[in-house]
Design a protein around this motif. Structure first.
Motif, PDB file in Angstrom:
ATOM      1  N   TYR A   5       0.849  -1.186   0.000  1.00  0.00           N
ATOM      2  CA  TYR A   5       0.000   0.000   0.000  1.00  0.00           C
ATOM      3  C   TYR A   5       0.887   1.239   0.000  1.00  0.00           C
ATOM      4  O   TYR A   5       1.754   1.408   0.862  1.00  0.00           O
ATOM      5  N   VAL A   6       0.681   2.115  -0.972  1.00  0.00           N
ATOM      6  CA  VAL A   6       1.475   3.329  -1.122  1.00  0.00           C
ATOM      7  C   VAL A   6       0.577   4.527  -0.816  1.00  0.00           C
ATOM      8  O   VAL A   6      -0.580   4.570  -1.266  1.00  0.00           O
ATOM      9  N   VAL A   7       1.086   5.481  -0.066  1.00  0.00           N
ATOM     10  CA  VAL A   7       0.316   6.689   0.219  1.00  0.00           C
ATOM     11  C   VAL A   7      -0.136   7.297  -1.108  1.00  0.00           C
ATOM     12  O   VAL A   7       0.692   7.595  -1.975  1.00  0.00           O
ATOM     13  N   PRO A   8      -1.433   7.465  -1.305  1.00  0.00           N
ATOM     14  CA  PRO A   8      -1.909   7.914  -2.624  1.00  0.00           C
ATOM     15  C   PRO A   8      -1.589   9.376  -2.908  1.00  0.00           C
ATOM     16  O   PRO A   8      -1.668  10.230  -2.026  1.00  0.00           O
ATOM     17  N   VAL A   9      -1.225   9.631  -4.148  1.00  0.00           N
ATOM     18  CA  VAL A   9      -1.028  10.990  -4.652  1.00  0.00           C
ATOM     19  C   VAL A   9      -2.002  11.182  -5.809  1.00  0.00           C
ATOM     20  O   VAL A   9      -1.954  10.437  -6.788  1.00  0.00           O
ATOM     21  N   HIS A  10      -2.879  12.133  -5.677  1.00  0.00           N
ATOM     22  CA  HIS A  10      -3.867  12.385  -6.720  1.00  0.00           C
ATOM     23  C   HIS A  10      -3.274  13.348  -7.752  1.00  0.00           C
ATOM     24  O   HIS A  10      -2.824  14.438  -7.412  1.00  0.00           O
ATOM     25  N   GLY A  11      -3.293  12.924  -8.998  1.00  0.00           N
ATOM     26  CA  GLY A  11      -2.701  13.725 -10.053  1.00  0.00           C
ATOM     27  C   GLY A  11      -3.513  14.966 -10.367  1.00  0.00           C
ATOM     28  O   GLY A  11      -4.730  15.030 -10.131  1.00  0.00           O
ATOM     29  N   ASP A  12      -2.825  15.966 -10.892  1.00  0.00           N
ATOM     30  CA  ASP A  12      -3.498  17.203 -11.309  1.00  0.00           C
ATOM     31  C   ASP A  12      -4.336  16.939 -12.556  1.00  0.00           C
ATOM     32  O   ASP A  12      -3.975  16.130 -13.420  1.00  0.00           O
ATOM     33  N   ALA A  13      -5.454  17.657 -12.655  1.00  0.00           N
ATOM     34  CA  ALA A  13      -6.387  17.438 -13.759  1.00  0.00           C
ATOM     35  C   ALA A  13      -5.918  18.093 -15.055  1.00  0.00           C
ATOM     36  O   ALA A  13      -6.142  17.571 -16.144  1.00  0.00           O
ATOM     37  N   GLU A  14      -5.274  19.242 -14.938  1.00  0.00           N
ATOM     38  CA  GLU A  14      -4.926  20.019 -16.122  1.00  0.00           C
ATOM     39  C   GLU A  14      -3.515  19.708 -16.608  1.00  0.00           C
ATOM     40  O   GLU A  14      -2.559  19.707 -15.820  1.00  0.00           O
ATOM     41  N   LEU A  15      -3.402  19.478 -17.894  1.00  0.00           N
ATOM     42  CA  LEU A  15      -2.097  19.263 -18.511  1.00  0.00           C
ATOM     43  C   LEU A  15      -1.524  20.619 -18.912  1.00  0.00           C
ATOM     44  O   LEU A  15      -2.158  21.362 -19.663  1.00  0.00           O
ATOM     45  N   PRO A  16      -0.346  20.989 -18.420  1.00  0.00           N
ATOM     46  CA  PRO A  16       0.209  22.292 -18.805  1.00  0.00           C
ATOM     47  C   PRO A  16       0.607  22.303 -20.278  1.00  0.00           C
ATOM     48  O   PRO A  16       1.063  21.287 -20.817  1.00  0.00           O
ATOM     49  N   GLU A  17       0.454  23.437 -20.923  1.00  0.00           N
ATOM     50  CA  GLU A  17       0.860  23.543 -22.328  1.00  0.00           C
ATOM     51  C   GLU A  17       2.372  23.595 -22.462  1.00  0.00           C
ATOM     52  O   GLU A  17       2.930  23.062 -23.420  1.00  0.00           O
ATOM     53  N   LYS A  18       3.037  24.243 -21.483  1.00  0.00           N
ATOM     54  CA  LYS A  18       4.479  24.441 -21.579  1.00  0.00           C
ATOM     55  C   LYS A  18       5.082  24.504 -20.191  1.00  0.00           C
ATOM     56  O   LYS A  18       4.510  25.119 -19.285  1.00  0.00           O
ATOM     57  N   VAL A  19       6.238  23.872 -20.007  1.00  0.00           N
ATOM     58  CA  VAL A  19       7.010  23.962 -18.767  1.00  0.00           C
ATOM     59  C   VAL A  19       8.484  24.059 -19.137  1.00  0.00           C
ATOM     60  O   VAL A  19       8.870  23.862 -20.292  1.00  0.00           O
ATOM     61  N   ASP A  20       9.302  24.333 -18.142  1.00  0.00           N
ATOM     62  CA  ASP A  20      10.751  24.331 -18.382  1.00  0.00           C
ATOM     63  C   ASP A  20      11.281  22.901 -18.534  1.00  0.00           C
ATOM     64  O   ASP A  20      12.096  22.616 -19.414  1.00  0.00           O
ATOM     65  N   VAL A  21      10.828  22.004 -17.627  1.00  0.00           N
ATOM     66  CA  VAL A  21      11.356  20.635 -17.592  1.00  0.00           C
ATOM     67  C   VAL A  21      10.210  19.644 -17.396  1.00  0.00           C
ATOM     68  O   VAL A  21       9.346  19.854 -16.542  1.00  0.00           O
ATOM     69  N   VAL A  22      10.238  18.576 -18.169  1.00  0.00           N
ATOM     70  CA  VAL A  22       9.355  17.431 -17.925  1.00  0.00           C
ATOM     71  C   VAL A  22      10.188  16.313 -17.314  1.00  0.00           C
ATOM     72  O   VAL A  22      11.250  15.953 -17.867  1.00  0.00           O
ATOM     73  N   VAL A  23       9.743  15.788 -16.178  1.00  0.00           N
ATOM     74  CA  VAL A  23      10.395  14.640 -15.541  1.00  0.00           C
ATOM     75  C   VAL A  23       9.507  13.425 -15.777  1.00  0.00           C
ATOM     76  O   VAL A  23       8.319  13.440 -15.425  1.00  0.00           O
ATOM     77  N   ILE A  24      10.081  12.389 -16.365  1.00  0.00           N
ATOM     78  CA  ILE A  24       9.339  11.170 -16.689  1.00  0.00           C
ATOM     79  C   ILE A  24       9.648  10.124 -15.628  1.00  0.00           C
ATOM     80  O   ILE A  24      10.777   9.666 -15.506  1.00  0.00           O
ATOM     81  N   GLY A  25       8.639   9.760 -14.849  1.00  0.00           N
ATOM     82  CA  GLY A  25       8.817   8.735 -13.825  1.00  0.00           C
ATOM     83  C   GLY A  25       8.636   9.302 -12.433  1.00  0.00           C
ATOM     84  O   GLY A  25       9.378  10.193 -12.022  1.00  0.00           O
ATOM     85  N   GLY A  26       7.648   8.779 -11.702  1.00  0.00           N
ATOM     86  CA  GLY A  26       7.315   9.305 -10.386  1.00  0.00           C
ATOM     87  C   GLY A  26       7.804   8.455  -9.239  1.00  0.00           C
ATOM     88  O   GLY A  26       7.153   8.385  -8.184  1.00  0.00           O
ATOM     89  N   GLY A  27       8.955   7.798  -9.406  1.00  0.00           N
ATOM     90  CA  GLY A  27       9.592   7.128  -8.276  1.00  0.00           C
ATOM     91  C   GLY A  27      10.382   8.132  -7.450  1.00  0.00           C
ATOM     92  O   GLY A  27      10.270   9.346  -7.635  1.00  0.00           O
ATOM     93  N   ILE A  28      11.208   7.648  -6.541  1.00  0.00           N
ATOM     94  CA  ILE A  28      11.924   8.570  -5.651  1.00  0.00           C
ATOM     95  C   ILE A  28      12.949   9.396  -6.429  1.00  0.00           C
ATOM     96  O   ILE A  28      13.186  10.570  -6.087  1.00  0.00           O
ATOM     97  N   ILE A  29      13.513   8.865  -7.505  1.00  0.00           N
ATOM     98  CA  ILE A  29      14.485   9.631  -8.290  1.00  0.00           C
ATOM     99  C   ILE A  29      13.789  10.758  -9.039  1.00  0.00           C
ATOM    100  O   ILE A  29      14.212  11.923  -8.990  1.00  0.00           O
ATOM    101  N   GLY A  30      12.726  10.422  -9.759  1.00  0.00           N
ATOM    102  CA  GLY A  30      11.999  11.448 -10.501  1.00  0.00           C
ATOM    103  C   GLY A  30      11.373  12.489  -9.602  1.00  0.00           C
ATOM    104  O   GLY A  30      11.437  13.695  -9.885  1.00  0.00           O
ATOM    105  N   SER A  31      10.785  12.050  -8.490  1.00  0.00           N
ATOM    106  CA  SER A  31      10.153  12.991  -7.561  1.00  0.00           C
ATOM    107  C   SER A  31      11.189  13.911  -6.929  1.00  0.00           C
ATOM    108  O   SER A  31      10.951  15.116  -6.779  1.00  0.00           O
ATOM    109  N   SER A  32      12.346  13.366  -6.570  1.00  0.00           N
ATOM    110  CA  SER A  32      13.405  14.186  -5.978  1.00  0.00           C
ATOM    111  C   SER A  32      13.940  15.199  -6.981  1.00  0.00           C
ATOM    112  O   SER A  32      14.231  16.349  -6.629  1.00  0.00           O
ATOM    113  N   THR A  33      14.076  14.784  -8.239  1.00  0.00           N
ATOM    114  CA  THR A  33      14.521  15.704  -9.279  1.00  0.00           C
ATOM    115  C   THR A  33      13.505  16.822  -9.472  1.00  0.00           C
ATOM    116  O   THR A  33      13.862  18.006  -9.584  1.00  0.00           O
ATOM    117  N   ALA A  34      12.224  16.464  -9.524  1.00  0.00           N
ATOM    118  CA  ALA A  34      11.171  17.461  -9.692  1.00  0.00           C
ATOM    119  C   ALA A  34      11.166  18.456  -8.542  1.00  0.00           C
ATOM    120  O   ALA A  34      10.998  19.672  -8.748  1.00  0.00           O
TER     121      ALA A  34
END
Length: 443
Positions: A5-34
Motif C-alpha cells: 500500500y502506497v500513500v496515494p497521490v492524486h494527479g493534477d487534472a490540467e495538462l500544462p501547455e508548456k514547462v521548463d522541464v518534464v520529468v518522466i517517472g514518479g519514483g523517488i528519483i523522478g520525484s526528488s529531481t522534480a
C-alpha cells in the motif's frame, strides 16, 4: 499479487501547455529531481504512467545506507545522508526516516578483512563506522545465535518507509509549483533543430526545453525508441512484511542468508541477503556481452529462470510512433509474483539467528524489479546526442537511499550549476566511449 500500500497521490487534472522541464517517472528519483527543480523556480511537470512510487520505489528494503556502497557512489551518498536528516521538515511530511544504524555481518576472517578494507572509503567524510568483533556483536545482540567473526557497523546509516517517501517528495514538489500528473504516460520526446522541444503524453503534448527520464526499469525501452542504446536489465527481489513484533533488532542487519530492518509500524521487512531472480528475456541476449563481467562476479547470487516473462516482453514493441498508444499505457505498474521459496528461506534463517522471529506473522508479500546496469552504477547524465535530454536511471538496487542526492545532482546538470559531486562515474557515454565497464563486487 497486489504490491504494498502506497500513500496515494492524486494527479493534477490540467495538462500544462508548456514547462521548463518534464520529468518522466514518479519514483523517488523522478520525484526528488522534480522537487529540486521546482525549488529553484523552474516550471516542472512530473509525469507518471501509473501511481507515484508504485514500482521499485515502494518495494525496496527501505535502507538508507552509505556502508558497503560501490566506492563510486560514496560521495553522492554522503550528500544523501545529509539531505535525509532534514527531509521530513523540507517536505512537511513523515517519511519514516530514522538513523538506527546498519550492520553487515562477516562470517569469515576473509569477510572481516574485506569489510575493514571497504570502511576506509569513509575516512574522508568523518562518518561514524567501525568494525565489531564477534564478542562485541554478541554483546549488542545477546539473544542472537549468529556465530560470526564480526561485523561492519555504521551508526549514521538509517531507514525510511518506501511507501511514504516518494509520495511525500512529489507532494512537496507540487507545493513548490510542479504539476504532478499520474496515469499519464509519456510516449516520447519531440525535438526541433536537434534539441528537445517537448514531449507527447497520452493526454496531449507538453512543450519544454529539457526532459529527465527517471523511468526505472522502463528506461531502456523508452530510450531505445529514440535510438539510444541503454544496457539495462531487471532483477527481481522478493520481500516479506511482518505484523508488529517485539524483541527484534532495532538496527537493520544484513547476513548472507537474510536482510532485515524494522519498520515504523513495529513490523519488519525481510528478504534474502543475496539471492535474486533473473528472468531470461529477449534483452538478456541483446545485452549479454555488456553483462558478462557482472554475471561472472555475481553468478552465485542469481537464480535464472525461463518462463512466461520471456514471451510477455517479446510481445512489447521496441518502436512506436508518438500518435499511437505506447507500451507504458498497457502496463501501468510492474507487479511481479514474489518468490515464496526465497523469502520463506530468508525468514527461516532469520529465525535461527534471532529466535524472536519465531513469533513473526506474515502480513504481506511482494516483489519488485530492480533496474540494473552492467557496472551496477546509475546513469545520471545529460545525453550529448540530444541536447536537453537527460537520464537518471539504473540505480541497481541502491536508489532509495541515494534518491534525494541523485535528484539534486540531476537538477544541477539540468540547470548547469556546479554539481554537488563529480558526475563523471555516472555519465551515459561510458557504455559507448570505450571505457572499461568495471563491476566492483560485494556491494
Amino acid at each position: 499479487m497486489p504490491g504494498p500500500y502506497v500513500v496515494p497521490v492524486h494527479g493534477d487534472a490540467e495538462l500544462p501547455e508548456k514547462v521548463d522541464v518534464v520529468v518522466i517517472g514518479g519514483g523517488i528519483i523522478g520525484s526528488s529531481t522534480a522537487l529540486e527543480l521546482a525549488e529553484r523556480g523552474l516550471s516542472v511537470a512530473l509525469c507518471e504512467k501509473g501511481g507515484i512510487g508504485h514500482e521499485q520505489s515502494s518495494r525496496n528494503w527501505g535502507w538508507v545506507r552509505i556502508s558497503r556502497r560501490d566506492p563510486r557512489e560514496v560521495p553522492l551518498m554522503a550528500e544523501a545522508l545529509r539531505l535525509w536528516s532534514n527531509l521530513d521538515k523540507r517536505v512537511e511530511a513523515h517519511t519514516g526516516y530514522t538513523r538506527a544504524g546498519i550492520i553487515f555481518t562477516c562470517e569469515t576472517d576473509r569477510d572481516f578483512a574485506e569489510h575493514e578494507r571497504w570502511n576506509r572509503n569513509l575516512e574522508p567524510y568523518q562518518l561514524e563506522s567501525r568494525m565489531l568483533s564477534g564478542a562485541e556483536f554478541k554483546a549488542m545482540f545477546p539473544d542472537s545465535r549468529l556465530d560470526i567473526k564480526g561485523a561492519l557497523y555504521t551508526p549514521v546509516d538509517g531507514r525510511a518507509e518506501p511507501q511514504k517517501a516518494a509520495p511525500a517528495i512529489a507532494e512537496a514538489a507540487r507545493r513548490n509549483g510542479a504539476t504532478v500528473l499520474t496515469e499519464c504516460a509519456v510516449r516520447g520526446i519531440e525535438t526541433s533543430a536537434g534539441k528537445v522541444s517537448g514531449v507527447v503524453t497520452e493526454r496531449g503534448p507538453i512543450a519544454c526545453a529539457a526532459v529527465v527520464l527517471a523511468g526505472g526499469a522502463w528506461s531502456s525501452l523508452f530510450s531505445g525508441n529514440h535510438g539510444l542504446r541503454l544496457p539495462q536489465l531487471k532483477v527481481m527481489n522478493s520481500v516479506i512484511r511482518t505484523k508488529p513484533l517485539e524483541g527484534g533488532p532495532d538496527q537493520a542487519i544484513w547476513a548472507k542468508s537474510f536482510a532485515v530492518r524494522k519498520r515504523r509500524d513495529g513490523g519488519y521487512t525481510i528478504a534474502s541477503g543475496h539471492e535474486n531472480v533473473v528472468d531470461i528475456v529477449p534483452k538478456s541476449f541483446r545485452f549479454a556481452a555488456d553483462f558478462i563481467p557482472a554475471l561472472r562476479a555475481e553468478w552465485h547470487s542469481l537464480r535464472f529462470r525461463l518462463g512466461g516473462r520471456f514471451f510477455d516482453e517479446a510481445r512489447i514493441p521496441s518502436r512506436w510512433s508518438l500518435d499511437e498508444a505506447s507500451p507504458f499505457e498497457y502496463n501501468r505498474v510492474l507487479d511481479p509474483q514474489p518468490s515464496k521459496k526465497l523469502s520463506d528461506a530468508a525468514l527461516v534463517e532469520l529465525t535461527q539467528a534471532f529466535p524472536a522471529f519465531a513469533k513473526a506473522e506474515i502480513a504481506q508479500r511482494w516483489a519488485g524489479y530492480i533496474d540494473v546496469t552492467p557496472d551496477a552504477v546509475p546513469v545520471i547524465s545529460a545525453i550529448d546526442s540530444t541536447p536537453g535530454f537527460h537520464i537518471a536511471t539504473g540505480f541497481s538496487g541502491h536508489g532509495f537511499g541515494i534518491g534525494p542526492a541523485a535528484g539534486r545532482l540531476m537538477a544541477d546538470i539540468v540547470t548547469n550549476r556546479t554539481p554537488i559531486v563529480d558526475p563523471g562515474a555516472f555519465r551515459f557515454s561510458r557504455f559507448s566511449d570505450g571505457s572499461k565497464i568495471e563491476l566492483i563486487t560485494g556491494f
